[in-house]
Design an enzyme around this catalytic site. Structure first.
Site, PDB file in Angstrom:
ATOM      1  CG  ASP A  74     -15.718 -15.544 -94.389  1.00  0.00           C
ATOM      2  OD1 ASP A  74     -15.131 -15.671 -93.303  1.00  0.00           O
ATOM      3  OD2 ASP A  74     -16.591 -14.674 -94.577  1.00  0.00           O
ATOM      4  CD  GLU A 141     -16.488 -11.960 -89.531  1.00  0.00           C
ATOM      5  OE1 GLU A 141     -16.986 -11.099 -88.789  1.00  0.00           O
ATOM      6  OE2 GLU A 141     -15.946 -11.672 -90.617  1.00  0.00           O
TER       7      GLU A 141
HETATM    8 ZN    ZN Z   1     -13.835  -8.459 -92.434  1.00  0.00          ZN
HETATM    9 ZN    ZN Z   2     -12.586 -10.387 -90.432  1.00  0.00          ZN
END
Ligand code: ZN
Ligand code: ZN
Length: 413
Positions: A74, A141
């Site tokens: 991401d 994440e």
């Molecule tokens: Zn980050």
């Molecule tokens: Zn990262």
């Protein structure tokens, strides 16, 4: 082994494509499709949609250990200002309806590219090892939710229990250098949203109002005393108020103020103490200000600390030393990562290292960890609109590090 064992990934082309087309957490559909195509070409069995947008590639290559390699996919709501030819101009609408710029400002495009490179290399060289590779391309994440989403979607039950979870994060260490810390490596992170309630009124009439701006200011200032006055000098914590909003005009006393906090801690005791202190101070300042209502405190994303299993880190280190110019102990990183969620769910040790991605020329001949750290503070860091990892040799180094670390754990044949 592998359908197309001669498949090689053009790392720079994949990287610039990903960098120019970043996607926010749980929206990594284009990225996932690219990953799935590359993994298939490398002879992996591919499963998409694991934990919303996650992708898992399996390469079964005879008897031997299961080794899990992880990359996160991401990007962030940051407007890129690197000036690179392949800079992102992407925008997206967030789940809360905000139109935002999108940039791979944390370097997750590096992680995806390197893992695709490692998968192709290990597939092409499958006669030299035995076991099973599990390549995990994780969503979201940055939201602190992607690893858990994959676990909740049956990552371990569906694809097997790995002997180890291996992964890396690019950072502004000099390219060619890898940072590996044995033990606690990345801090735990908690996000809090706080609403302070005042009583709104005319800017000319403080006697008829309770000013949440002053309440917020006092709260922000006193929060600074948690780390400086409540924790031992040997404890590590960071309390950051990253967002503070109140009011609309000079002559209106607003009725609320909103704060967002990011808290980093390295031990369960310190985390408990810091969170309790935040709540005490927020409620105490509201009482001191005569707030008409109690503040609202809401816990947001939560990342557990990343702890590199000391034995597993010791076992992996020679593999990293075989490819890096130098492997250093970077000290405890106060940034956070949710890779540990995968390892905890699998009951497997975690080994997660830092991949140098900055131009070595920016370090002016620094060689010791202290000298490097002193130079690093002047360079754009992860999450900066200026963050631009050096493509050469970072992509090759990150790929080689994953290959070497995986080989260390896989069976030899
Ligand atoms: Zn980050
Ligand atoms: Zn990262």
């Amino acid at each position: 082994m592998g359908l197309l064992t001669d498949h090689a990934v053009d790392l720079a082309a994949v990287y610039t494509d990903l960098h120019a087309n970043p996607e926010l957490g749980f929206h990594e559909t284009r990225t996932a499709a690219l990953v799935a195509a590359q993994l298939s070409a490398s002879g992996f069995e591919v499963t998409t949609g694991v934990g919303v947008t996650g992708v898992v590639g399996l390469l079964r290559n005879g008897d031997g250990p299961l080794v899990l390699l992880r990359a996160d996919m991401d990007a962030l709501p940051v407007e890129e200002r690197t000036g690179l030819a392949y800079a992102s101009v992407a925008r997206a609408v967030t789940d809360s309806g905000m139109d935002v710029p999108v940039m791979h400002a944390c370097g997750h495009d590096v992680h995806v590219t390197c893992l695709l490179g490692a998968c192709a290399a290990l597939s092409a060289d499958s006669p030299s090892w035995s076991g099973t590779l599990i390549a995990v391309f994780q969503p979201a994440e940055e939201l602190g939710a992607g690893a858990q989403a994959m676990v909740d979607d049956g990552l371990v039950e569906r694809f097997g229990r790995p002997a180890v979870v291996l992964g890396q994060h690019v950072a502004p260490l000099p390219a060619g250098i890898i940072g590996l810390r044995h033990g606690a490596a990345f801090a735990a992170a908690d996000t809090l949203s706080i609403v302070l309630h005042g009583r709104g009124g005319h800017g000319s009439r403080p006697e008829a109002s309770v000013d949440p701006v002053v309440m917020a200011a006092a709260t922000v200032t006193r929060l600074q005393t948690i780390v400086s006055r409540e924790l031992a000098g040997s404890d590590t914590a960071v309390v950051t108020v990253g967002s503070l909003h109140a009011g609309t005009a000079a002559n209106i006393i607003p009725d609320r103020a909103e704060l967002q906090l990011s808290i980093r801690t390295t031990g369960a005791d310190v985390r408990t103490r810091v969170l309790a202190a935040v709540e005490r101070i927020v409620r105490g300042e509201a009482v001191a200000a005569g707030a008409p209502r109690d503040p609202e405190i809401t816990m947001g994303a939560s990342f557990p600390a990343v702890v590199n299993d000391p034995d597993a880190a010791r076992f992996t280190q020679p593999a990293l030393e075989s490819v890096a110019r130098m492997v250093v102990d970077p000290g405890l990183v106060t940034g956070s990562e949710d890779v540990g969620v995968l390892a905890t769910a699998a009951g497997a040790p975690c080994v997660f290292w830092i991949l140098g991605g900055a131009d070595p020329a920016d370090f002016g001949g620094a060689t010791t960890v202290e000298e490097i750290a002193a130079k690093m503070v002047d360079l754009p860091s992860n999450h900066s609109p200026m963050y631009a990892p050096q493509v050469v040799p970072t992509l090759d180094m990150g790929t080689a590090a994953l290959v070497a670390a995986a080989r260390r754990w896989l069976g030899q044949s």
